[in-house]
Design an enzyme around this catalytic site. Structure first.
Site, PDB file in Angstrom:
ATOM      1  N   ASP A  60      32.056   1.141  13.555  1.00  0.00           N
ATOM      2  CA  ASP A  60      31.590  -0.133  14.280  1.00  0.00           C
ATOM      3  C   ASP A  60      31.544   0.703  15.674  1.00  0.00           C
ATOM      4  OD1 ASP A  60      30.874  -2.605  15.332  1.00  0.00           O
ATOM      5  OD2 ASP A  60      32.839  -2.629  16.076  1.00  0.00           O
ATOM      6  N   SER A  61      30.703  -0.038  16.478  1.00  0.00           N
ATOM      7  CA  SER A  61      30.567   0.265  17.981  1.00  0.00           C
ATOM      8  C   SER A  61      31.955   0.230  18.693  1.00  0.00           C
ATOM      9  CB  SER A  61      29.495  -0.401  18.768  1.00  0.00           C
ATOM     10  OG  SER A  61      30.057  -1.738  18.680  1.00  0.00           O
ATOM     11  N   CYS A  70      28.705  -3.236  11.758  1.00  0.00           N
ATOM     12  CA  CYS A  70      28.366  -3.411  13.067  1.00  0.00           C
ATOM     13  C   CYS A  70      26.961  -4.257  12.839  1.00  0.00           C
ATOM     14  CB  CYS A  70      27.891  -2.229  13.900  1.00  0.00           C
ATOM     15  SG  CYS A  70      27.264  -2.414  15.576  1.00  0.00           S
ATOM     16  N   GLU A  93      38.074  -9.568  23.166  1.00  0.00           N
ATOM     17  CA  GLU A  93      38.783  -8.019  23.498  1.00  0.00           C
ATOM     18  C   GLU A  93      39.870  -8.352  24.704  1.00  0.00           C
ATOM     19  OE1 GLU A  93      36.026  -4.614  23.809  1.00  0.00           O
ATOM     20  OE2 GLU A  93      35.079  -4.965  21.965  1.00  0.00           O
ATOM     21  N   CYS A 135      28.120 -11.603  14.491  1.00  0.00           N
ATOM     22  CA  CYS A 135      28.689 -10.460  15.332  1.00  0.00           C
ATOM     23  C   CYS A 135      30.133 -10.315  15.099  1.00  0.00           C
ATOM     24  CB  CYS A 135      28.969 -10.804  16.997  1.00  0.00           C
ATOM     25  SG  CYS A 135      29.890  -9.545  17.847  1.00  0.00           S
ATOM     26  N   HIS A 172      32.960  -9.529  16.147  1.00  0.00           N
ATOM     27  CA  HIS A 172      33.937 -10.191  16.965  1.00  0.00           C
ATOM     28  C   HIS A 172      34.256 -11.513  16.639  1.00  0.00           C
ATOM     29  CE1 HIS A 172      33.305  -6.532  19.332  1.00  0.00           C
ATOM     30  NE2 HIS A 172      34.697  -6.774  19.902  1.00  0.00           N
TER      31      HIS A 172
END
Length: 273
Positions: free
Chosen positions: A15-16, A78, A157, A189, A191
């Site tokens: 993932d990024s 991702c 985050e 996404c 997240h």
């Protein structure tokens, strides 16, 4: 290579940054015997603002790194890289490579009753309309409403997933969508599954929430079984974590969302690959 060796080879996940840990978490839950090598490109995050050519270059570098770990399959955890690089790297890689968009889109198509589907994601993912294209290829008369929610990522985050400020941001982003008659919503996404309970509470029971992380883990399970390379040893899997920067911060976040403490994370100079 003996088939027995192949069974215990790890799954590569990348993932990024940290969002793909929600996909790794689902793989750990659904395929508990599989070994996993995770790479988070924390030095070059976010991917959402970068060009397709750059995302493909980054993805190729990461795959070359994961191949040094002798992975038997790769999951692009991702949405941006799945949208922009998956087709290219699939044709150039000699192990199965899957992304998170197709499993999520397919689950939404199977779930919707009124053919009205919402998608929330980063600006790049929504702008690419990849979810819309895949949904319409399977359900041509579907109506798809996309909504970029860029603040969701930093809220997660920075540890605000359960904070009241997140409820306010959800209201700002999703108030218009709440007033439509969508019956299915894709968390587009990686997240966003960490905000799933708050989004569910906001939209109400009439809207089914699709978590592509779970759907991707189930697709991976099917592929491993079909290829005859699933690890069914009965022993719990081992997990390795690599990043391109900020290992300590990554380890702390990983330990907060995974079902165990991520003891250590190693930094890799990904530009060397």
């Amino acid at each position: 290579m003996q088939i027995q060796d192949k069974l215990t080879m790890p799954i590569g996940v990348f993932d990024s940054g940290v969002g793909g840990l929600t996909v790794a978490r689902e793989i750990m839950r659904q395929l508990p015997c599989e070994n996993v090598v995770y790479f988070g490109d924390t030095a070059r995050v976010p991917y959402g603002s970068k060009s397709k050519e750059t995302i493909i270059r980054f993805s190729k570098q990461i795959i070359r790194f994961l191949k040094t770990k002798h992975v038997k399959a790769i999951v692009i955890a991702c949405n941006t890289a799945s949208a922009l690089a998956l087709d290219t790297v699939q044709t150039e890689t000699d192990v199965p490579v899957i992304g998170v968009i197709v499993p999520g889109a397919r689950a939404a198509v199977n779930e919707t009753e009124n053919k009205k589907i919402g998608v929330v994601g980063t600006e790049a993912t929504i702008r690419s309309e990849t979810y819309t294209k895949i949904i319409k290829s399977q359900l041509p008369d579907a109506s798809v409403i996309g909504k970029p929610c860029p603040l969701f990522v930093p809220l997660v985050e920075e540890g605000f997933a359960k904070h009241s400020i997140t409820e306010q941001v959800i209201d700002i982003y999703l108030s218009d969508m709440k007033n439509t008659d969508i019956d299915t919503m894709i968390l587009g996404c990686t997240h966003y599954p960490l905000l799933r309970s708050k989004i569910m509470a906001y939209l109400g029971e009439r809207v089914h929430i699709v978590n592509p992380a779970y759907e991707t883990a189930m697709d991976l399970k099917d592929i491993l079984n079909r290829e005859g390379i699933a690890n069914e040893s009965g022993h719990p899997g081992t997990y390795e974590f690599y990043v391109s920067d900020a290992a300590e911060k990554f380890t702390k976040f990983a330990s907060s969302i995974l079902p165990y403490d991520a003891s250590s994370t190693q930094c890799v100079n990904i530009e060397e690959y």
